[in-house]
Design a protein around this motif. Sequence first.
Motif, PDB file in Angstrom:
ATOM      1  N   MET A 179       0.842  -1.202   0.000  1.00 51.70           N
ATOM      2  CA  MET A 179       0.000   0.000   0.000  1.00 51.70           C
ATOM      3  C   MET A 179       0.874   1.247   0.000  1.00 51.70           C
ATOM      4  O   MET A 179       1.977   1.244   0.555  1.00 51.70           O
ATOM      5  CB  MET A 179      -0.882  -0.007   1.254  1.00 51.70           C
ATOM      6  N   LYS A 180       0.377   2.292  -0.663  1.00 51.28           N
ATOM      7  CA  LYS A 180       1.081   3.577  -0.706  1.00 51.28           C
ATOM      8  C   LYS A 180       0.183   4.666  -0.120  1.00 51.28           C
ATOM      9  O   LYS A 180      -1.047   4.577  -0.195  1.00 51.28           O
ATOM     10  CB  LYS A 180       1.403   3.986  -2.151  1.00 51.28           C
ATOM     11  N   LEU A 181       0.846   5.697   0.393  1.00 47.10           N
ATOM     12  CA  LEU A 181       0.119   6.908   0.773  1.00 47.10           C
ATOM     13  C   LEU A 181       0.563   8.013  -0.172  1.00 47.10           C
ATOM     14  O   LEU A 181       1.760   8.320  -0.261  1.00 47.10           O
ATOM     15  CB  LEU A 181       0.424   7.304   2.218  1.00 47.10           C
ATOM     16  N   ILE A 182      -0.411   8.578  -0.879  1.00 43.86           N
ATOM     17  CA  ILE A 182      -0.145   9.717  -1.754  1.00 43.86           C
ATOM     18  C   ILE A 182      -0.442  10.989  -0.961  1.00 43.86           C
ATOM     19  O   ILE A 182      -1.524  11.132  -0.384  1.00 43.86           O
ATOM     20  CB  ILE A 182      -1.047   9.670  -3.005  1.00 43.86           C
ATOM     21  N   ILE A 183       0.532  11.870  -0.928  1.00 43.49           N
ATOM     22  CA  ILE A 183       0.338  13.195  -0.332  1.00 43.49           C
ATOM     23  C   ILE A 183       0.403  14.164  -1.490  1.00 43.49           C
ATOM     24  O   ILE A 183       1.467  14.333  -2.104  1.00 43.49           O
ATOM     25  CB  ILE A 183       1.440  13.508   0.703  1.00 43.49           C
ATOM     26  N   ALA A 184      -0.732  14.762  -1.824  1.00 43.30           N
ATOM     27  CA  ALA A 184      -0.788  15.626  -3.006  1.00 43.30           C
ATOM     28  C   ALA A 184      -1.162  17.049  -2.596  1.00 43.30           C
ATOM     29  O   ALA A 184      -2.236  17.271  -2.034  1.00 43.30           O
ATOM     30  CB  ALA A 184      -1.809  15.087  -4.006  1.00 43.30           C
ATOM     31  N   ILE A 185      -0.259  17.986  -2.861  1.00 39.49           N
ATOM     32  CA  ILE A 185      -0.541  19.391  -2.565  1.00 39.49           C
ATOM     33  C   ILE A 185      -1.021  20.027  -3.853  1.00 39.49           C
ATOM     34  O   ILE A 185      -0.302  20.037  -4.867  1.00 39.49           O
ATOM     35  CB  ILE A 185       0.726  20.095  -2.037  1.00 39.49           C
ATOM     36  N   ILE A 186      -2.251  20.507  -3.819  1.00 35.86           N
ATOM     37  CA  ILE A 186      -2.890  21.017  -5.037  1.00 35.86           C
ATOM     38  C   ILE A 186      -3.498  22.386  -4.741  1.00 35.86           C
ATOM     39  O   ILE A 186      -3.536  22.832  -3.589  1.00 35.86           O
ATOM     40  CB  ILE A 186      -3.984  20.038  -5.538  1.00 35.86           C
ATOM     41  N   GLN A 187      -3.996  23.029  -5.796  1.00 31.74           N
ATOM     42  CA  GLN A 187      -4.617  24.331  -5.587  1.00 31.74           C
ATOM     43  C   GLN A 187      -6.087  24.148  -5.191  1.00 31.74           C
ATOM     44  O   GLN A 187      -6.758  23.220  -5.657  1.00 31.74           O
ATOM     45  CB  GLN A 187      -4.496  25.160  -6.856  1.00 31.74           C
ATOM     46  N   ASP A 188      -6.558  25.065  -4.374  1.00 28.27           N
ATOM     47  CA  ASP A 188      -7.947  24.980  -3.898  1.00 28.27           C
ATOM     48  C   ASP A 188      -8.930  24.863  -5.064  1.00 28.27           C
ATOM     49  O   ASP A 188      -9.931  24.149  -4.985  1.00 28.27           O
ATOM     50  CB  ASP A 188      -8.303  26.236  -3.075  1.00 28.27           C
ATOM     51  N   GLU A 189      -8.626  25.576  -6.159  1.00 24.80           N
ATOM     52  CA  GLU A 189      -9.538  25.619  -7.312  1.00 24.80           C
ATOM     53  C   GLU A 189      -9.752  24.235  -7.935  1.00 24.80           C
ATOM     54  O   GLU A 189     -10.768  23.995  -8.572  1.00 24.80           O
ATOM     55  CB  GLU A 189      -8.987  26.557  -8.404  1.00 24.80           C
ATOM     56  N   ASP A 190      -8.780  23.343  -7.768  1.00 27.93           N
ATOM     57  CA  ASP A 190      -8.883  22.012  -8.376  1.00 27.93           C
ATOM     58  C   ASP A 190      -9.409  20.959  -7.406  1.00 27.93           C
ATOM     59  O   ASP A 190      -9.692  19.829  -7.805  1.00 27.93           O
ATOM     60  CB  ASP A 190      -7.495  21.558  -8.865  1.00 27.93           C
ATOM     61  N   ALA A 191      -9.538  21.337  -6.134  1.00 28.36           N
ATOM     62  CA  ALA A 191      -9.767  20.322  -5.102  1.00 28.36           C
ATOM     63  C   ALA A 191     -11.123  19.628  -5.236  1.00 28.36           C
ATOM     64  O   ALA A 191     -11.210  18.400  -5.155  1.00 28.36           O
ATOM     65  CB  ALA A 191      -9.627  20.952  -3.720  1.00 28.36           C
ATOM     66  N   THR A 192     -12.175  20.415  -5.461  1.00 26.14           N
ATOM     67  CA  THR A 192     -13.519  19.816  -5.476  1.00 26.14           C
ATOM     68  C   THR A 192     -13.646  18.782  -6.584  1.00 26.14           C
ATOM     69  O   THR A 192     -14.131  17.662  -6.369  1.00 26.14           O
ATOM     70  CB  THR A 192     -14.582  20.920  -5.652  1.00 26.14           C
ATOM     71  N   ARG A 193     -13.167  19.177  -7.777  1.00 24.45           N
ATOM     72  CA  ARG A 193     -13.280  18.266  -8.915  1.00 24.45           C
ATOM     73  C   ARG A 193     -12.429  17.017  -8.717  1.00 24.45           C
ATOM     74  O   ARG A 193     -12.846  15.903  -9.027  1.00 24.45           O
ATOM     75  CB  ARG A 193     -12.829  18.982 -10.200  1.00 24.45           C
ATOM     76  N   LEU A 194     -11.236  17.210  -8.172  1.00 20.40           N
ATOM     77  CA  LEU A 194     -10.353  16.047  -7.994  1.00 20.40           C
ATOM     78  C   LEU A 194     -10.905  15.099  -6.927  1.00 20.40           C
ATOM     79  O   LEU A 194     -10.920  13.881  -7.131  1.00 20.40           O
ATOM     80  CB  LEU A 194      -8.931  16.498  -7.630  1.00 20.40           C
ATOM     81  N   VAL A 195     -11.380  15.652  -5.822  1.00 20.58           N
ATOM     82  CA  VAL A 195     -11.940  14.773  -4.774  1.00 20.58           C
ATOM     83  C   VAL A 195     -13.128  13.995  -5.324  1.00 20.58           C
ATOM     84  O   VAL A 195     -13.253  12.785  -5.106  1.00 20.58           O
ATOM     85  CB  VAL A 195     -12.335  15.594  -3.522  1.00 20.58           C
ATOM     86  N   SER A 196     -14.010  14.669  -6.081  1.00 25.10           N
ATOM     87  CA  SER A 196     -15.166  13.969  -6.665  1.00 25.10           C
ATOM     88  C   SER A 196     -14.711  12.853  -7.589  1.00 25.10           C
ATOM     89  O   SER A 196     -15.237  11.731  -7.538  1.00 25.10           O
ATOM     90  CB  SER A 196     -16.039  14.945  -7.467  1.00 25.10           C
ATOM     91  N   ALA A 197     -13.727  13.160  -8.428  1.00 22.84           N
ATOM     92  CA  ALA A 197     -13.253  12.147  -9.384  1.00 22.84           C
ATOM     93  C   ALA A 197     -12.630  10.965  -8.650  1.00 22.84           C
ATOM     94  O   ALA A 197     -12.872   9.803  -9.004  1.00 22.84           O
ATOM     95  CB  ALA A 197     -12.242  12.771 -10.339  1.00 22.84           C
ATOM     96  N   LEU A 198     -11.865  11.240  -7.608  1.00 20.92           N
ATOM     97  CA  LEU A 198     -11.236  10.150  -6.845  1.00 20.92           C
ATOM     98  C   LEU A 198     -12.292   9.297  -6.155  1.00 20.92           C
ATOM     99  O   LEU A 198     -12.238   8.061  -6.177  1.00 20.92           O
ATOM    100  CB  LEU A 198     -10.248  10.725  -5.816  1.00 20.92           C
ATOM    101  N   MET A 199     -13.282   9.960  -5.553  1.00 18.93           N
ATOM    102  CA  MET A 199     -14.347   9.214  -4.870  1.00 18.93           C
ATOM    103  C   MET A 199     -15.139   8.366  -5.871  1.00 18.93           C
ATOM    104  O   MET A 199     -15.474   7.219  -5.590  1.00 18.93           O
ATOM    105  CB  MET A 199     -15.301  10.167  -4.134  1.00 18.93           C
ATOM    106  N   ASN A 200     -15.433   8.948  -7.037  1.00 24.34           N
ATOM    107  CA  ASN A 200     -16.171   8.206  -8.075  1.00 24.34           C
ATOM    108  C   ASN A 200     -15.433   6.948  -8.486  1.00 24.34           C
ATOM    109  O   ASN A 200     -16.051   5.941  -8.837  1.00 24.34           O
ATOM    110  CB  ASN A 200     -16.362   9.072  -9.330  1.00 24.34           C
ATOM    111  N   ASP A 201     -14.103   7.018  -8.472  1.00 26.22           N
ATOM    112  CA  ASP A 201     -13.311   5.851  -8.864  1.00 26.22           C
ATOM    113  C   ASP A 201     -12.996   4.937  -7.679  1.00 26.22           C
ATOM    114  O   ASP A 201     -12.188   4.021  -7.790  1.00 26.22           O
ATOM    115  CB  ASP A 201     -12.006   6.301  -9.535  1.00 26.22           C
ATOM    116  N   GLY A 202     -13.606   5.250  -6.531  1.00 24.62           N
ATOM    117  CA  GLY A 202     -13.493   4.338  -5.393  1.00 24.62           C
ATOM    118  C   GLY A 202     -12.257   4.521  -4.525  1.00 24.62           C
ATOM    119  O   GLY A 202     -11.917   3.638  -3.738  1.00 24.62           O
TER     120      GLY A 202
END
Length: 109
Positions: free
Chosen positions: A1-24
């Motif tokens: 198992m890996k832990l990804i620590i991703a520092i991103i811009q606030d503007e991209d966060a909502t879309r990325l979290v949704s996409a990650l959740m959608n993919d499980g």
Amino acid sequence: MKLIIAIIQDEDATRLVSALMNDGYGVTKLATTGGFLRAGNTTLLVGVEDERLEGCLHLIEKLCKARKQMAASPMAGGGIAGMYAHMPIEVTVGGATVFVVDVDQFHKY
Ligand code: 2BA
Ligand code: 2BA
């Protein structure tokens, strides 16, 4: 198992979290502050099985855009007689700064 620590811009966060959740993927979102700009950014923690790592990195790369921002000169408060103290500089932020670390143990209590 890996832990990804991703520092991103606030503007991209909502879309990325949704996409990650959608993919499980499991995701934890932290409100963080960049040391250089002293502005808010977002850090995501994503614990993934090894075989799902690439898919997760691909989503991060796809959805996080680089943007230009103005910042106070690093010389602010210093410099020769404060000559450059208020000179703004342009910096390119992101898309994403990503660390992938091995997970020694994973527990859910
Ligand atoms: P900040 O530290 O606020 O940095 C924002 C952007 O400013 C950086 O974008 C970079 O383009 C620029 N920058 C940073 N330090 C600089 C310096 N000493 N001189 C000139 N320009 C500088 P990114 O590299 O895409 O980083 C975005 C955010 O990712 C950073 O926000 C910080 O929160 C995080 N980060 C980047 N590298 C990191 C590292 N090695 N460890 C921990 N966090 C990191
Ligand atoms: P949340 O993502 O808000 O999830 C809260 C609870 O909702 C989860 O509890 C789980 O029972 C359920 N849940 C999450 N995703 C689901 C889905 N796609 N379908 C159905 N139910 C779902 P926990 O598993 O105990 O997780 C608690 C919190 O721990 C999570 O809050 C998240 O912040 C963090 N987390 C869990 N797994 C993670 C991982 N692999 N990577 C990063 N953070 C994780």
